[in-house]
Design an enzyme around this catalytic site. Structure first.
Site, PDB file in Angstrom:
ATOM      1  N   ILE A  46      -0.871 -18.003  29.324  1.00  0.00           N
ATOM      2  CA  ILE A  46      -0.214 -18.763  30.408  1.00  0.00           C
ATOM      3  C   ILE A  46      -1.233 -19.724  31.022  1.00  0.00           C
ATOM      4  CG2 ILE A  46       0.894 -18.633  32.694  1.00  0.00           C
ATOM      5  CD1 ILE A  46       2.177 -16.007  31.829  1.00  0.00           C
ATOM      6  N   GLY A  47      -2.458 -19.228  31.211  1.00  0.00           N
ATOM      7  CA  GLY A  47      -3.529 -20.073  31.749  1.00  0.00           C
ATOM      8  C   GLY A  47      -3.677 -21.357  30.947  1.00  0.00           C
ATOM      9  N   HIS A  63      11.802  -9.154  38.906  1.00  0.00           N
ATOM     10  CA  HIS A  63      11.611  -9.896  37.656  1.00  0.00           C
ATOM     11  C   HIS A  63      11.564  -8.876  36.521  1.00  0.00           C
ATOM     12  CE1 HIS A  63      10.341 -12.507  34.490  1.00  0.00           C
ATOM     13  NE2 HIS A  63       9.293 -11.752  34.274  1.00  0.00           N
ATOM     14  N   ASP A  92      13.317 -16.796  35.731  1.00  0.00           N
ATOM     15  CA  ASP A  92      14.688 -16.268  35.619  1.00  0.00           C
ATOM     16  C   ASP A  92      15.681 -17.315  36.134  1.00  0.00           C
ATOM     17  OD1 ASP A  92      13.773 -13.338  35.099  1.00  0.00           O
ATOM     18  OD2 ASP A  92      12.702 -13.972  36.872  1.00  0.00           O
TER      19      ASP A  92
HETATM   20  P1  NAD Z   1      -2.669 -12.944  28.190  1.00  0.00           P
HETATM   21  O1  NAD Z   1      -2.954 -11.546  27.729  1.00  0.00           O
HETATM   22  O2  NAD Z   1      -2.639 -14.057  27.201  1.00  0.00           O
HETATM   23  O3  NAD Z   1      -3.724 -13.356  29.308  1.00  0.00           O
HETATM   24  C1  NAD Z   1      -4.017 -12.525  30.386  1.00  0.00           C
HETATM   25  C2  NAD Z   1      -5.415 -12.856  30.839  1.00  0.00           C
HETATM   26  O4  NAD Z   1      -5.652 -12.103  32.007  1.00  0.00           O
HETATM   27  C3  NAD Z   1      -6.488 -12.475  29.826  1.00  0.00           C
HETATM   28  O5  NAD Z   1      -7.379 -13.565  29.648  1.00  0.00           O
HETATM   29  C4  NAD Z   1      -7.168 -11.275  30.470  1.00  0.00           C
HETATM   30  O6  NAD Z   1      -8.548 -11.186  30.147  1.00  0.00           O
HETATM   31  C5  NAD Z   1      -6.960 -11.600  31.951  1.00  0.00           C
HETATM   32  N1  NAD Z   1      -7.064 -10.455  32.848  1.00  0.00           N
HETATM   33  C6  NAD Z   1      -6.659  -9.183  32.663  1.00  0.00           C
HETATM   34  N2  NAD Z   1      -6.980  -8.441  33.728  1.00  0.00           N
HETATM   35  C7  NAD Z   1      -7.591  -9.261  34.607  1.00  0.00           C
HETATM   36  C8  NAD Z   1      -8.150  -9.074  35.888  1.00  0.00           C
HETATM   37  N3  NAD Z   1      -8.188  -7.884  36.457  1.00  0.00           N
HETATM   38  N4  NAD Z   1      -8.694 -10.146  36.511  1.00  0.00           N
HETATM   39  C9  NAD Z   1      -8.687 -11.356  35.935  1.00  0.00           C
HETATM   40  N5  NAD Z   1      -8.186 -11.599  34.709  1.00  0.00           N
HETATM   41  C10 NAD Z   1      -7.640 -10.555  34.065  1.00  0.00           C
HETATM   42  O7  NAD Z   1      -1.314 -12.823  29.005  1.00  0.00           O
HETATM   43  P2  NAD Z   1      -0.327 -14.003  29.428  1.00  0.00           P
HETATM   44  O8  NAD Z   1       0.640 -14.236  28.336  1.00  0.00           O
HETATM   45  O9  NAD Z   1      -1.115 -15.129  29.978  1.00  0.00           O
HETATM   46  O10 NAD Z   1       0.516 -13.258  30.580  1.00  0.00           O
HETATM   47  C11 NAD Z   1      -0.099 -12.884  31.781  1.00  0.00           C
HETATM   48  C12 NAD Z   1       0.842 -12.017  32.600  1.00  0.00           C
HETATM   49  O11 NAD Z   1       2.003 -12.749  32.994  1.00  0.00           O
HETATM   50  C13 NAD Z   1       1.382 -10.781  31.866  1.00  0.00           C
HETATM   51  O12 NAD Z   1       1.388  -9.700  32.785  1.00  0.00           O
HETATM   52  C14 NAD Z   1       2.808 -11.170  31.518  1.00  0.00           C
HETATM   53  O13 NAD Z   1       3.639 -10.031  31.336  1.00  0.00           O
HETATM   54  C15 NAD Z   1       3.173 -11.957  32.751  1.00  0.00           C
HETATM   55  N6  NAD Z   1       4.340 -12.828  32.653  1.00  0.00           N
HETATM   56  C16 NAD Z   1       5.104 -12.941  33.779  1.00  0.00           C
HETATM   57  C17 NAD Z   1       6.208 -13.772  33.775  1.00  0.00           C
HETATM   58  C18 NAD Z   1       7.065 -13.912  35.017  1.00  0.00           C
HETATM   59  O14 NAD Z   1       8.097 -14.610  34.947  1.00  0.00           O
HETATM   60  N7  NAD Z   1       6.719 -13.327  36.162  1.00  0.00           N
HETATM   61  C19 NAD Z   1       6.533 -14.493  32.623  1.00  0.00           C
HETATM   62  C20 NAD Z   1       5.729 -14.381  31.506  1.00  0.00           C
HETATM   63  C21 NAD Z   1       4.612 -13.541  31.535  1.00  0.00           C
HETATM   64  C1  LMR Z   2       9.167 -12.935  30.624  1.00  0.00           C
HETATM   65  O1  LMR Z   2      10.100 -12.828  31.420  1.00  0.00           O
HETATM   66  O2  LMR Z   2       9.142 -13.800  29.726  1.00  0.00           O
HETATM   67  C2  LMR Z   2       8.001 -11.965  30.722  1.00  0.00           C
HETATM   68  O3  LMR Z   2       7.954 -11.391  31.997  1.00  0.00           O
HETATM   69  C3  LMR Z   2       8.100 -10.928  29.652  1.00  0.00           C
HETATM   70  C4  LMR Z   2       6.903 -10.007  29.633  1.00  0.00           C
HETATM   71  O4  LMR Z   2       7.123  -8.779  29.583  1.00  0.00           O
HETATM   72  O5  LMR Z   2       5.741 -10.501  29.642  1.00  0.00           O
END
Ligand code: NAD
Ligand code: LMR
Length: 326
Positions: A16-17, A187, A159
């Site tokens: 996501i970053g 969520h 969403d």
């Molecule tokens: P990713 O695994 O690609 O990246 C996560 C990053 O967070 C990694 O670089 C990891 O090293 C870092 N990290 C882990 N613990 C940490 C901490 N304590 N401090 C700082 N950095 C830390 O994951 P992603 O695909 O980027 O997703 C990130 C999060 O977003 C996940 O929890 C995912 O489920 C969530 N997400 C939420 C939504 C939403 O709508 N709310 C949607 C998609 C994903």
């Molecule tokens: C999403 O809604 O795409 C994410 O929250 C799914 C997930 O579990 O990372």
């Protein structure tokens, strides 16, 4: 030129970053006239990858990117920040129970909440993206007693956007023409996307669709399970659409939603039968840097059932980490 604003992004080396940082640095989140200083937090083992992302940010020569700070210390990451996007979280690993996941994230978001409390600007706007987003946001809020609880929010905009595009597809109307959509609750697949109040060019969407079976058996499951469907198809969770929703959420909060309803997970004020303090998705309108809950909506029996179901899940999550707060 405006003074730069410090923006923290956690999990900055993650997927996501990678979709988020370049858009923040190009001005899509805070405006094309607003310079930013990016504070990038990730774990020690991700610092090399983070350096690579920073090299790419440099190579974009963004005129609005005034500086960058990379760190594995939340106390450094949140120093004087006005916006904090908490994306990094502990993913569920093999054999991990839901309770263990909540516990692991509880530890992360307690530390980060405290660091925000001690170091961030007093009017910091916090958006929690990392899952379980609502409960992580609640933990961070509870760990920051010196900050206004209203400054902590959870992301339900993905969403909301998913629901918008499903309704656009069903009605054959442009996404931009849809107003007054709401998403209630957590969520997670229990969230309740609600188009009972929605309009397109002033006409009620409910009358245009006029199909409660489609609502219950197609629309709600499609929106609710969209995250899982993307993981199934991509082998990874949504990233570009999640980053896009995070940009939408903060941009509207800071710059206003121009009268449009948008969905944010915010601490409940007790309205709509949601106990005070629960981090719950509701429709809001944003103006002058503040969100305002849309009030006085009628809740029918079907909606009450759905809203209570997603509330029960949030209360269960909260009960699992309640011991963190004595
Ligand atoms: P990713 O695994 O690609 O990246 C996560 C990053 O967070 C990694 O670089 C990891 O090293 C870092 N990290 C882990 N613990 C940490 C901490 N304590 N401090 C700082 N950095 C830390 O994951 P992603 O695909 O980027 O997703 C990130 C999060 O977003 C996940 O929890 C995912 O489920 C969530 N997400 C939420 C939504 C939403 O709508 N709310 C949607 C998609 C994903
Ligand atoms: C999403 O809604 O795409 C994410 O929250 C799914 C997930 O579990 O990372």
């Amino acid at each position: 030129m405006k003074a730069p604003v410090r923006v923290a992004v956690t999990g900055a080396a993650g997927q996501i970053g990678y979709s988020l940082l370049f858009r923040i640095a190009s001005g899509e989140m805070l405006g094309k006239d607003q310079p930013v200083i990016l504070h990038l937090l990730d774990l020690p083992q991700a610092q090399t990858a983070l350096k690579g992302v920073m090299m790419e940010l440099q190579d974009c020569a963004f005129p609005l990117l005034a500086d960058m700070v990379a760190t594995d210390d939340p106390n450094v990451a949140f120093k004087d920040v006005k916006v904090a996007l908490l994306v990094g979280a502990r993913p569920r690993s093999k054999g991990m129970e839901r309770k263990d996941l909540l516990e692991a994230n509880g530890a992360i978001f307690t530390v980060q909440g405290k660091a925000l409390n001690d170091h961030a600007a007093r009017d910091v706007k916090v958006l929690v993206v990392g899952n379980p987003a609502n409960t992580n946001a609640w933990i961070a809020m509870k760990s920051a007693p010196d900050l206004d609880p209203k400054n902590f929010t959870a992301m339900l905009r993905l969403d909301h956007n998913r629901a918008l595009s499903q309704i656009a597809a069903k009605t054959g109307k442009p996404v931009a023409s849809i107003e007054k959509l709401a998403v209630w609750g957590n969520h997670s697949p229990t969230m309740y996307a609600d188009y009972r109040f929605a309009t397109i060019d002033g006409q009620p969407v409910k009358a245009m669709i006029n199909d409660d079976v489609w609502n219950r058996d197609v629309f709600l499951p499609t929106v609710g399970k969209r995250g899982a469907a993307i993981i199934e198809a991509r082998g990874l969770s949504s990233a570009a659409s999640a980053a896009n929703a995070a940009i939408d959420h903060i941009r509207d909060w800071v710059l206003g939603s121009n009268g449009k309803w948008v969905t944010m997970g915010i601490p409940s004020d007790g309205s709509y039968g949601i106990p005070e303090g629960v981090m719950y998705g509701v429709p809001v309108v944003c103006e002058n840097g503040e969100y305002k809950r849309v009030e006085g909506l009628e809740i029918d029996a079907f909606s009450r059932e759905r809203m209570d179901l997603t509330l029960a899940e949030l209360e269960e999550e909260r009960a699992a980490i309640a011991h963190l707060f004595g």
